[in-house]
Design an enzyme around this catalytic site. Structure first.
Site, PDB file in Angstrom:
ATOM      1  N   GLY A  12      -5.418  -2.055  34.947  1.00 16.15           N
ATOM      2  CA  GLY A  12      -4.652  -2.601  36.060  1.00 16.15           C
ATOM      3  C   GLY A  12      -4.215  -1.601  37.111  1.00 16.15           C
ATOM      4  O   GLY A  12      -3.234  -1.843  37.828  1.00 16.15           O
ATOM      5  N   ASN A  14      -5.745  -0.911  39.842  1.00 17.04           N
ATOM      6  CA  ASN A  14      -5.957  -1.567  41.148  1.00 17.04           C
ATOM      7  C   ASN A  14      -4.856  -2.601  41.410  1.00 17.04           C
ATOM      8  O   ASN A  14      -4.372  -2.733  42.530  1.00 17.04           O
ATOM      9  CB  ASN A  14      -7.324  -2.239  41.195  1.00 17.04           C
ATOM     10  CG  ASN A  14      -8.417  -1.279  41.630  1.00 17.04           C
ATOM     11  OD1 ASN A  14      -8.510  -0.937  42.789  1.00 17.04           O
ATOM     12  ND2 ASN A  14      -9.189  -0.811  40.680  1.00 17.04           N
ATOM     13  N   LEU A  91     -13.460  -8.755  34.020  1.00 22.12           N
ATOM     14  CA  LEU A  91     -14.832  -8.584  33.524  1.00 22.12           C
ATOM     15  C   LEU A  91     -15.565  -9.889  33.250  1.00 22.12           C
ATOM     16  O   LEU A  91     -16.689  -9.883  32.775  1.00 22.12           O
ATOM     17  CB  LEU A  91     -14.795  -7.724  32.245  1.00 22.12           C
ATOM     18  CG  LEU A  91     -14.280  -6.299  32.455  1.00 22.12           C
ATOM     19  CD1 LEU A  91     -14.211  -5.565  31.117  1.00 22.12           C
ATOM     20  CD2 LEU A  91     -15.166  -5.537  33.441  1.00 22.12           C
ATOM     21  N   LYS A  92     -14.912 -11.011  33.519  1.00 20.04           N
ATOM     22  CA  LYS A  92     -15.572 -12.293  33.227  1.00 20.04           C
ATOM     23  C   LYS A  92     -16.093 -12.924  34.508  1.00 20.04           C
ATOM     24  O   LYS A  92     -15.606 -12.644  35.597  1.00 20.04           O
ATOM     25  CB  LYS A  92     -14.571 -13.242  32.544  1.00 20.04           C
ATOM     26  CG  LYS A  92     -13.946 -12.687  31.288  1.00 20.04           C
ATOM     27  CD  LYS A  92     -15.009 -12.335  30.257  1.00 20.04           C
ATOM     28  CE  LYS A  92     -14.499 -11.473  29.132  1.00 20.04           C
ATOM     29  NZ  LYS A  92     -15.600 -10.819  28.401  1.00 20.04           N
ATOM     30  N   ILE A  94     -16.409 -15.750  37.230  1.00 18.68           N
ATOM     31  CA  ILE A  94     -15.508 -16.790  37.743  1.00 18.68           C
ATOM     32  C   ILE A  94     -16.256 -18.124  37.733  1.00 18.68           C
ATOM     33  O   ILE A  94     -17.386 -18.204  38.223  1.00 18.68           O
ATOM     34  CB  ILE A  94     -15.060 -16.434  39.188  1.00 18.68           C
ATOM     35  CG1 ILE A  94     -14.207 -15.161  39.161  1.00 18.68           C
ATOM     36  CG2 ILE A  94     -14.314 -17.580  39.834  1.00 18.68           C
ATOM     37  CD1 ILE A  94     -12.905 -15.297  38.380  1.00 18.68           C
ATOM     38  N   ASN A 108     -13.624  -9.231  44.969  1.00 14.24           N
ATOM     39  CA  ASN A 108     -13.856  -8.397  43.781  1.00 14.24           C
ATOM     40  C   ASN A 108     -14.032  -6.960  44.216  1.00 14.24           C
ATOM     41  O   ASN A 108     -14.564  -6.690  45.297  1.00 14.24           O
ATOM     42  CB  ASN A 108     -15.111  -8.858  43.037  1.00 14.24           C
ATOM     43  CG  ASN A 108     -15.384  -8.017  41.795  1.00 14.24           C
ATOM     44  OD1 ASN A 108     -14.507  -7.810  40.969  1.00 14.24           O
ATOM     45  ND2 ASN A 108     -16.599  -7.502  41.691  1.00 14.24           N
ATOM     46  N   HIS A 110     -15.875  -3.456  43.107  1.00 13.30           N
ATOM     47  CA  HIS A 110     -16.929  -2.932  42.233  1.00 13.30           C
ATOM     48  C   HIS A 110     -17.023  -1.429  42.484  1.00 13.30           C
ATOM     49  O   HIS A 110     -17.005  -0.995  43.647  1.00 13.30           O
ATOM     50  CB  HIS A 110     -18.259  -3.639  42.561  1.00 13.30           C
ATOM     51  CG  HIS A 110     -19.381  -3.200  41.681  1.00 13.30           C
ATOM     52  ND1 HIS A 110     -19.522  -3.634  40.388  1.00 13.30           N
ATOM     53  CD2 HIS A 110     -20.397  -2.330  41.898  1.00 13.30           C
ATOM     54  CE1 HIS A 110     -20.582  -3.058  39.845  1.00 13.30           C
ATOM     55  NE2 HIS A 110     -21.129  -2.273  40.733  1.00 13.30           N
ATOM     56  N   ASP A 151     -21.580  -9.708  41.687  1.00 11.56           N
ATOM     57  CA  ASP A 151     -21.680  -8.608  42.666  1.00 11.56           C
ATOM     58  C   ASP A 151     -22.642  -8.866  43.830  1.00 11.56           C
ATOM     59  O   ASP A 151     -23.149  -7.918  44.423  1.00 11.56           O
ATOM     60  CB  ASP A 151     -22.115  -7.304  41.946  1.00 11.56           C
ATOM     61  CG  ASP A 151     -21.188  -6.958  40.800  1.00 11.56           C
ATOM     62  OD1 ASP A 151     -21.680  -6.423  39.792  1.00 11.56           O
ATOM     63  OD2 ASP A 151     -19.986  -7.241  40.907  1.00 11.56           O
TER      64      ASP A 151
HETATM   65  C1  GRF Z   1     -12.357  -0.252  38.361  1.00 11.84           C
HETATM   66  O1  GRF Z   1     -13.200   0.861  38.269  1.00 11.84           O
HETATM   67  C2  GRF Z   1     -13.047  -1.371  39.081  1.00 11.84           C
HETATM   68  O2  GRF Z   1     -13.958  -0.925  40.058  1.00 11.84           O
HETATM   69  C3  GRF Z   1     -13.800  -2.044  37.988  1.00 11.84           C
HETATM   70  O3  GRF Z   1     -12.986  -1.956  36.839  1.00 11.84           O
HETATM   71  C4  GRF Z   1     -12.087  -0.878  36.999  1.00 11.84           C
HETATM   72  C5  GRF Z   1     -10.710  -1.462  36.939  1.00 11.84           C
HETATM   73  O4  GRF Z   1      -9.798  -0.495  36.778  1.00 11.84           O
HETATM   74  N1  GRF Z   1     -14.067  -3.420  38.345  1.00 11.84           N
HETATM   75  P1  GRF Z   1      -8.257  -0.969  36.744  1.00 11.84           P
HETATM   76  O5  GRF Z   1      -8.115  -1.973  35.625  1.00 11.84           O
HETATM   77  O6  GRF Z   1      -7.939  -1.565  38.084  1.00 11.84           O
HETATM   78  O7  GRF Z   1      -7.514   0.302  36.484  1.00 11.84           O
END
Ligand code: GRF
Length: 196
Positions: A12, A14, A91-92, A94, A108, A110, A151
């Protein structure tokens, strides 16, 4: 003030960056995180949400019937009245019903320069291992709209970082993650401005 539902599966960081920008940064008075949903009950992202007094729901993807999971996910998002859905290390896939109902409102992040190094199975360390193996000279995060595939939605923002010959996949991951935390809030702001 636009409402954000943020979906996580892991640490988390991000999510944390988005929350901080809504509190005192480029998203202040523009957006607020109203709901965090995790597909993984032990995701630290849930703890981050609780510490910030944001509603945090764990759906145990591994131990749920897929239809039940998708239905609960849809209902939680609808009930939150979210304007945008942000996948932050989620990771799932949608469900198509959400992609359709929230067209151009699901984002999203990536950790590579799409369309390169994307698609099913390309997540986390797999991405950076492929970048290093391909001897790429650059990488970097992409924020894109989510469509019915992994993606492939149109790109909103990307940021390049250098990749050095001596880099390990972990080195690349760290350098990309720093830029993720910058461009995800920027992309959210850009999308909200286009919503008006
Ligand atoms: C990030 O590298 C993002 O690009 C990918 O998963 C990771 C998530 O990291 N989709 P966090 O859970 O936000 O720390």
């Amino acid at each position: 003030m636009k409402k954000l539902a943020v979906l996580v599966s892991g640490g988390g960081s991000n999510l944390q960056s988005i929350i901080e920008q809504t509190r005192s940064g480029i998203l202040k008075d523009i957006a607020e995180v109203v709901l965090v949903i995790s597909s993984n009950p032990s995701a630290y992202g849930l703890e981050r949400a609780k510490k910030e007094n944001i509603k945090a729901i764990a759906l145990d993807y591994k131990n749920m019937d897929k239809n039940d999971y998708d239905k609960q996910l849809y209902n939680l998002i609808k009930d939150s009245d979210a304007d945008l859905i942000c996948l932050a290390g989620y990771l799932k896939k949608i469900p198509d019903v959400i992609v359709k109902e929230y067209k151009s409102r699901v984002l999203n992040i990536h950790p590579a320069l799409l369309p390169k190094f994307g698609g099913k199975g390309m997540y986390g360390h797999f991405v950076h291992e492929a970048v290093v193996k391909a001897k790429e000279k650059k990488s970097g995060p992409t924020v894109h709209y989510v469509d019915e595939n992994y993606d492939t939605g149109s790109i909103i923002l990307q940021k390049e970082v250098s990749v050095y010959e001596t880099d390990t996949p972990e080195d690349v991951a760290k350098r990309v993650l720093v830029q993720e935390h910058i461009i995800f809030p920027e992309a959210i702001k850009k999308v909200i401005e286009n919503l008006k």
